[in-house]
Design an enzyme around this catalytic site. Structure first.
Site, PDB file in Angstrom:
ATOM      1  N   HIS A 155       0.832  -1.221   0.000  1.00  0.00           N
ATOM      2  CA  HIS A 155       0.000   0.000   0.000  1.00  0.00           C
ATOM      3  C   HIS A 155       0.860   1.262   0.000  1.00  0.00           C
ATOM      4  O   HIS A 155       0.439   2.299   0.509  1.00  0.00           O
ATOM      5  CB  HIS A 155      -0.943   0.028   1.213  1.00  0.00           C
ATOM      6  CG  HIS A 155      -1.659  -1.271   1.445  1.00  0.00           C
ATOM      7  ND1 HIS A 155      -2.864  -1.577   0.854  1.00  0.00           N
ATOM      8  CD2 HIS A 155      -1.323  -2.362   2.187  1.00  0.00           C
ATOM      9  CE1 HIS A 155      -3.246  -2.794   1.238  1.00  0.00           C
ATOM     10  NE2 HIS A 155      -2.316  -3.294   2.033  1.00  0.00           N
ATOM     11  N   SER A 276      14.143  22.102 -15.786  1.00  0.00           N
ATOM     12  CA  SER A 276      12.944  22.927 -15.936  1.00  0.00           C
ATOM     13  C   SER A 276      13.354  24.257 -16.537  1.00  0.00           C
ATOM     14  O   SER A 276      14.429  24.774 -16.242  1.00  0.00           O
ATOM     15  CB  SER A 276      12.309  23.133 -14.567  1.00  0.00           C
ATOM     16  OG  SER A 276      11.518  24.302 -14.569  1.00  0.00           O
ATOM     17  N   LYS A 282      15.478  22.183 -10.556  1.00  0.00           N
ATOM     18  CA  LYS A 282      14.833  20.921 -10.917  1.00  0.00           C
ATOM     19  C   LYS A 282      15.739  19.969 -11.702  1.00  0.00           C
ATOM     20  O   LYS A 282      16.489  20.374 -12.573  1.00  0.00           O
ATOM     21  CB  LYS A 282      13.566  21.186 -11.760  1.00  0.00           C
ATOM     22  CG  LYS A 282      12.417  21.806 -11.009  1.00  0.00           C
ATOM     23  CD  LYS A 282      11.916  20.982  -9.838  1.00  0.00           C
ATOM     24  CE  LYS A 282      11.044  19.830 -10.218  1.00  0.00           C
ATOM     25  NZ  LYS A 282       9.748  20.243 -10.749  1.00  0.00           N
ATOM     26  N   GLU A 289       9.023   8.885 -16.645  1.00  0.00           N
ATOM     27  CA  GLU A 289       7.634   9.307 -16.875  1.00  0.00           C
ATOM     28  C   GLU A 289       7.192   8.963 -18.296  1.00  0.00           C
ATOM     29  O   GLU A 289       6.049   8.559 -18.531  1.00  0.00           O
ATOM     30  CB  GLU A 289       7.494  10.814 -16.617  1.00  0.00           C
ATOM     31  CG  GLU A 289       7.660  11.161 -15.147  1.00  0.00           C
ATOM     32  CD  GLU A 289       7.798  12.663 -14.889  1.00  0.00           C
ATOM     33  OE1 GLU A 289       7.308  13.467 -15.702  1.00  0.00           O
ATOM     34  OE2 GLU A 289       8.408  13.026 -13.873  1.00  0.00           O
TER      35      GLU A 289
END
Ligand code: ARG
Length: 458
Positions: A155, A276, A282, A289
């Site tokens: 979980h 970024s 970043k 992704e």
């Protein structure tokens, strides 16, 4: 430019021509189309359907065309309807009437079925190579991290301590099954449709076993209707690729989580990260992704093609031309992701200290504390209740279990003795688990040795 037209009195509407044409995408398997024709002509010659001279001239010219296509000195003219028309016309342009004999005893229906199978066999081999490379990468990580303790999750909550070798070992098993699925698909689809004709076979004395053999198949497919209309193997491969993508997506998702500032379990290499345009600090896990995101388009290809096939009466229908674009895209996507994931893993740094620290906190040793009581004769259900109370107490004191004093332990149950600290130490929790498949160092080493054996066959 068509291969047909005799029974027509008017030219095709241009929009219809463009809508119908497939050369923009079936040129992908130009090589397989020409190799298939070379096999066909060899068989026609052996069967004396063509003379030796005719056969040799056609074969020699097809080989020249193949060579030129492969080294890109012959440009594929996209004004043709499909790759089959382009190759046949190029042959006829070069050797005249003899070239017109190539299509004897053949239909584009069995031709395209052959091309797709030849192409798919090559693609399965490429996927296989990439999967093996990924398995080898994971194997190396496993060998290096038998002692790297990290929390295992259920979980997405810390559950029990495991090792990085154990966690990556789960992916090893998944990709190993993916590899065996490829093998199974190949075995089932390795039959040659050439000679099925349009659907009913042909009246020429074709030697289908010979064609199958020289084209590298186990044998000819046994029903000519099925030969031209079976696309099951594409669906199987799309399904296998979807499963591979699903596995890669799960690992990518974990790498995204592990790479966050909150976890810091891994550092993705600069070469596999992006920045970024506005936030200078970043370093984003875009590749993970994208692998996760591209999974959707491979599933899409599977669902799309299942839907295309579902209502088709036997035998060939033009709907089947839709087996190509999304399939090619799915293959390119899956191959690209396999390559990138493997290379990304090779360059990733695993932060052992952060992983161990995380595994040590958060009551990951609670099950082992209960097992400690069981070993002292407390029934498991009672032990579970006692440790539950202990955890509740520890939370109220803002401490972990191993930070409690023996007195605090004893306040909950007087079964606890000084040896509890050793029993709930994170290293003990991991290394005492030595049943088959568990995370203990001894068992992991055995599994790694088995994996090493498995990888040796490739
Ligand atoms: N482009 C077609 C396909 O991909 C080739 C077969 C054409 N056959 C036909 N009878 N029109 O399926």
């Amino acid at each position: 430019m068509n291969l047909w037209g005799g029974r027509f009195t008017k030219p095709t509407n241009q929009l219809v021509y463009d809508f119908n044409a497939s050369i923009k995408f079936d040129k992908t398997f130009a090589g397989q189309d020409i190799k298939g024709s070379i096999g066909h002509v060899k068989m026609l010659t052996k069967q004396e359907i063509l003379t030796q001279e005719e056969g040799q001239l056609i074969e020699k010219t097809l080989k020249e065309i193949l060579n030129e296509v492969e080294n890109e000195t012959l440009e594929i003219d996209e004004s043709f309807e499909d790759i089959h028309s382009f190759v046949e016309s190029t042959l006829i342009d070069r050797i005249g009437d003899t070239g017109k004999k190539l299509h004897t005893g053949r239909s584009r229906n069995d031709q395209v079925a052959l091309d797709m199978r030849l192409y798919t066999k090559d693609q399965i081999e490429m996927l296989n190579t990439l999967l093996i490379d990924l398995l080898k990468t994971i194997h190396e990580i496993m060998k290096e991290h038998v002692d790297t303790i990290m929390p295992g999750f259920t979980h997405l909550q810390k559950a029990q301590p495991i090792t990085l070798a154990h966690h990556m070992g789960a992916y090893f098993e998944m990709f190993k099954r993916d590899q065996s699925r490829l093998h199974d698909i190949y075995e089932r689809m390795d039959y040659c449709p050439l000679g099925s004709g349009a659907l009913a076979g042909t009246t020429y004395p074709l030697d289908r076993e010979y064609s199958a053999d020289i084209l590298g198949f186990k044998g000819p497919c046994l029903n000519s209707i099925d030969g031209v209309s079976d696309r099951d193997y594409l669906i199987e491969l799309l399904s296998a690729m979807s499963t591979m993508m699903m596995h890669m997506s799960r690992l990518s998702e974990e790498m995204i989580i592990w790479n966050t500032n909150e976890y810091q379990f891994i550092d993705l290499d600069d070469t596999f990260s992006t920045g970024s345009s506005i936030m200078p600090q970043k370093k984003n896990p875009d590749i993970c992704e994208l692998i996760r995101g591209k999974t959707g388009r491979v599933y899409g290809a599977l669902m799309g093609f299942l839907t295309t096939m579902k209502g088709l009466p036997l035998a060939y229908n033009k709907d089947m031309q839709e087996d190509k674009e999304m399939y090619f895209d799915a293959l390119n996507t899956t191959k690209g992701c396999l390559q990138l994931l493997s290379d990304m893993l090779k360059s990733t740094t695993f932060n052992k200290d952060k992983m161990k620290k995380s595994a040590t906190g958060g009551f990951t040793n609670a099950t082992d504390a209960a097992d400690y009581l069981v070993n002292k004769g407390v029934p498991f259900r009672d032990a579970h209740g006692i440790i539950g109370q202990l955890v509740l107490y520890a939370i109220s004191q803002n401490k972990d279990l191993d930070e409690l004093s023996l007195e605090e332990f004893k306040n909950i149950s007087d079964v606890f003795e000084d040896d509890v600290y050793q029993a709930i130490d994170v290293n003990t929790c991991v290394n005492k688990r030595n049943t088959i498949g568990a995370c203990g160092q001894e068992m992991m080493k055995k599994v790694i040795a088995l994996n090493e054996e498995y990888l040796k066959q490739f």
